[in-house]
Design an enzyme around this catalytic site. Structure first.
Site, PDB file in Angstrom:
ATOM      1  N   GLY A  11      -1.375  -0.864   5.335  1.00  0.00           N
ATOM      2  CA  GLY A  11      -2.779  -0.681   4.960  1.00  0.00           C
ATOM      3  C   GLY A  11      -3.158  -1.664   3.864  1.00  0.00           C
ATOM      4  N   ARG A  72       0.291  -2.973  11.048  1.00  0.00           N
ATOM      5  CA  ARG A  72       1.401  -2.006  11.038  1.00  0.00           C
ATOM      6  C   ARG A  72       2.230  -2.350  12.272  1.00  0.00           C
ATOM      7  NH1 ARG A  72       0.137   1.713   7.104  1.00  0.00           N
ATOM      8  NH2 ARG A  72      -2.056   2.240   6.831  1.00  0.00           N
ATOM      9  N   ASP A 103       4.957   1.522   1.245  1.00  0.00           N
ATOM     10  CA  ASP A 103       6.364   1.891   1.460  1.00  0.00           C
ATOM     11  C   ASP A 103       6.908   1.414   2.803  1.00  0.00           C
ATOM     12  OD1 ASP A 103       4.878   3.748   2.804  1.00  0.00           O
ATOM     13  OD2 ASP A 103       6.048   5.478   2.149  1.00  0.00           O
ATOM     14  N   GLY A 104       6.062   1.378   3.862  1.00  0.00           N
ATOM     15  CA  GLY A 104       6.516   0.864   5.156  1.00  0.00           C
ATOM     16  C   GLY A 104       6.903  -0.604   5.034  1.00  0.00           C
ATOM     17  N   ASP A 127      -2.720   4.032  -2.299  1.00  0.00           N
ATOM     18  CA  ASP A 127      -2.176   5.393  -2.473  1.00  0.00           C
ATOM     19  C   ASP A 127      -1.418   5.624  -3.777  1.00  0.00           C
ATOM     20  OD1 ASP A 127      -3.196   5.976  -0.027  1.00  0.00           O
ATOM     21  OD2 ASP A 127      -1.305   5.943   1.049  1.00  0.00           O
ATOM     22  N   GLY A 170      -4.807   9.626   1.301  1.00  0.00           N
ATOM     23  CA  GLY A 170      -3.540  10.060   0.706  1.00  0.00           C
ATOM     24  C   GLY A 170      -2.861  11.043   1.637  1.00  0.00           C
ATOM     25  N   ARG A 252     -10.685   1.584   1.069  1.00  0.00           N
ATOM     26  CA  ARG A 252      -9.739   0.474   1.173  1.00  0.00           C
ATOM     27  C   ARG A 252     -10.385  -0.887   0.902  1.00  0.00           C
ATOM     28  NH1 ARG A 252      -5.804   2.123   5.352  1.00  0.00           N
ATOM     29  NH2 ARG A 252      -6.074   0.112   6.349  1.00  0.00           N
TER      30      ARG A 252
HETATM   31  O1  F6P Z   1      -1.481   3.778   3.159  1.00  0.00           O
HETATM   32  C1  F6P Z   1      -2.797   3.595   2.840  1.00  0.00           C
HETATM   33  C2  F6P Z   1      -3.713   4.444   3.693  1.00  0.00           C
HETATM   34  O2  F6P Z   1      -5.012   4.061   3.372  1.00  0.00           O
HETATM   35  C3  F6P Z   1      -3.508   5.955   3.600  1.00  0.00           C
HETATM   36  O3  F6P Z   1      -4.112   6.521   2.472  1.00  0.00           O
HETATM   37  C4  F6P Z   1      -4.136   6.408   4.896  1.00  0.00           C
HETATM   38  O4  F6P Z   1      -3.611   7.671   5.269  1.00  0.00           O
HETATM   39  C5  F6P Z   1      -3.720   5.342   5.832  1.00  0.00           C
HETATM   40  O5  F6P Z   1      -3.518   4.185   5.070  1.00  0.00           O
HETATM   41  C6  F6P Z   1      -4.693   5.055   6.947  1.00  0.00           C
HETATM   42  O6  F6P Z   1      -4.137   4.076   7.770  1.00  0.00           O
HETATM   43  P1  F6P Z   1      -4.898   3.298   8.921  1.00  0.00           P
HETATM   44  O7  F6P Z   1      -5.876   2.373   8.300  1.00  0.00           O
HETATM   45  O8  F6P Z   1      -3.813   2.589   9.648  1.00  0.00           O
HETATM   46  O9  F6P Z   1      -5.592   4.352   9.737  1.00  0.00           O
END
Ligand code: F6P
Length: 319
Positions: A11, A72, A103-104, A127, A170, A252
């Site tokens: 993310g 991802r 963390d990923g 996060d 979160g 974000r």
């Molecule tokens: O890890 C950051 C984050 O924004 C989390 O808070 C949220 O659960 C996740 O990413 C959402 O991920 P995506 O944008 O892949 O849906």
């Protein structure tokens, strides 16, 4: 070390661009060549790699998102995917890699390190859930976005004497909910790390109304429970009408705050220093305003803990 690479993964978070800029400028300042890997670990596997110059990172310090794009990548969780990545790095003559992410992304960096390829992790996620650092890049900006929203919702909540449930990001960590809840004067904060009692929340609401409160704000982290379902249950338990606002991905984006730009610049530059010192397999962070670094494998083995004193304080201040 003569050539290093940099990528952003997972993310995205505001301030990642400032971190990329710091990596590139610091490296070039010390006569290293820098390569940008586009599209996170997916771009590493496919070899989407280009040389970066001083000008490549001009005019990005104030921009949200990441100029290197992010992804991802499931394939990079496999040994084959990681080997493909290492082959690409070697084919480009890149001797060390800075990984900016959550963390990923750290798990990917750890896997490369275990296979003998030096990586340094830089914590970039809204996060704030990375062990080995008190703050991650993007957390402060996300908090300011959430606070802006809470303040606006408070206006309309007061006009209509309503109870609002505001869902913030979160999945596993309640830091955004906790900090924004305290700063936004929320009556109740719900985080994945702590259990809650619906009857107690309803009783708090009633108490507030009885003493003439014109609104109630409940901040809930997405990992606790869906805000819509929570609101339904609260209506049943309390008899108060509720409204729900899910803030989602606006958290974000946006121009990074001063705090995030400075943090990103410091951590990005430190990551390059570590590679120059021949120290791969590290994760950089900040503790008590001092830069620190840990073995990335040990850092990941630690658990992120949020400050429960803030949780207790918010309960005391929202009576
Ligand atoms: O890890 C950051 C984050 O924004 C989390 O808070 C949220 O659960 C996740 O990413 C959402 O991920 P995506 O944008 O892949 O849906």
């Amino acid at each position: 070390m003569k050539k290093i690479g940099v990528l952003t993964s997972g993310g995205d978070s505001p301030g990642m661009n400032a971190a990329i800029r710091a990596v590139v400028r610091k490296a070039i300042y010390h006569d290293l060549e820098v390569y940008g890997i586009y599209g996170g670990y997916s771009g590493l596997i496919t070899g989407n790699i280009k040389k970066l110059e001083l000008g490549s990172v001009g005019d990005i310090i104030h921009r949200g998102g990441t100029m290197l794009q992010s992804a991802r990548c499931l394939e990079f969780k496999t040994r084959e995917g990681q080997q493909k990545g290492i082959e690409q790095l070697k084919a480009h003559g890149i001797e060390g890699l800075v990984v900016i992410g959550g963390d990923g992304s750290y798990r990917g960096a750890k896997a490369l390190t275990e296979q003998g390829y030096p990586c340094v992790g830089v914590p970039g996620t809204i996060d704030n859930d990375i062990p080995g650092t008190e703050f991650t890049i993007g957390f402060d900006t996300a908090l300011n976005t959430v606070i802006d929203a809470i303040d606006k919702i408070r206006d309309t909540a007061t006009s209509h004497e309503r109870t609002f449930i505001i869902e913030v990001m979160g999945r596993d960590a309640g830091d955004i909910a906790l900090w924004a809840g305290l700063a936004g004067g929320a009556e109740t904060i719900l985080i994945p790390e702590e259990n809650y009692d619906m009857q107690e929340i309803a009783a708090r609401l009633r108490k507030g109304h009885e003493r003439g409160k014109k609104h109630s704000i409940i901040v809930i982290a997405e990992g606790v429970y869906g805000a819509v379902d929570f609101a339904k249950n609260l209506e049943e338990a309390s008899d108060y009408e509720t409204r729900v606002s899910v803030l989602g991905h606006i958290q974000r984006g946006g121009s990074p705050t001063v705090q995030d730009r400075v943090l990103a610049s410091r951590l990005g530059a430190r990551a390059v220093e570590l590679l120059m010192e021949g120290k791969g397999g590290r994760a950089v962070g900040i503790e008590k305003n001092r830069l620190v670094d840990y073995d990335i494998i040990e850092a990941l083995a630690k658990k992120h803990t949020l400050d429960l004193n803030i949780y207790k304080l918010s309960q005391e201040l929202s009576i």
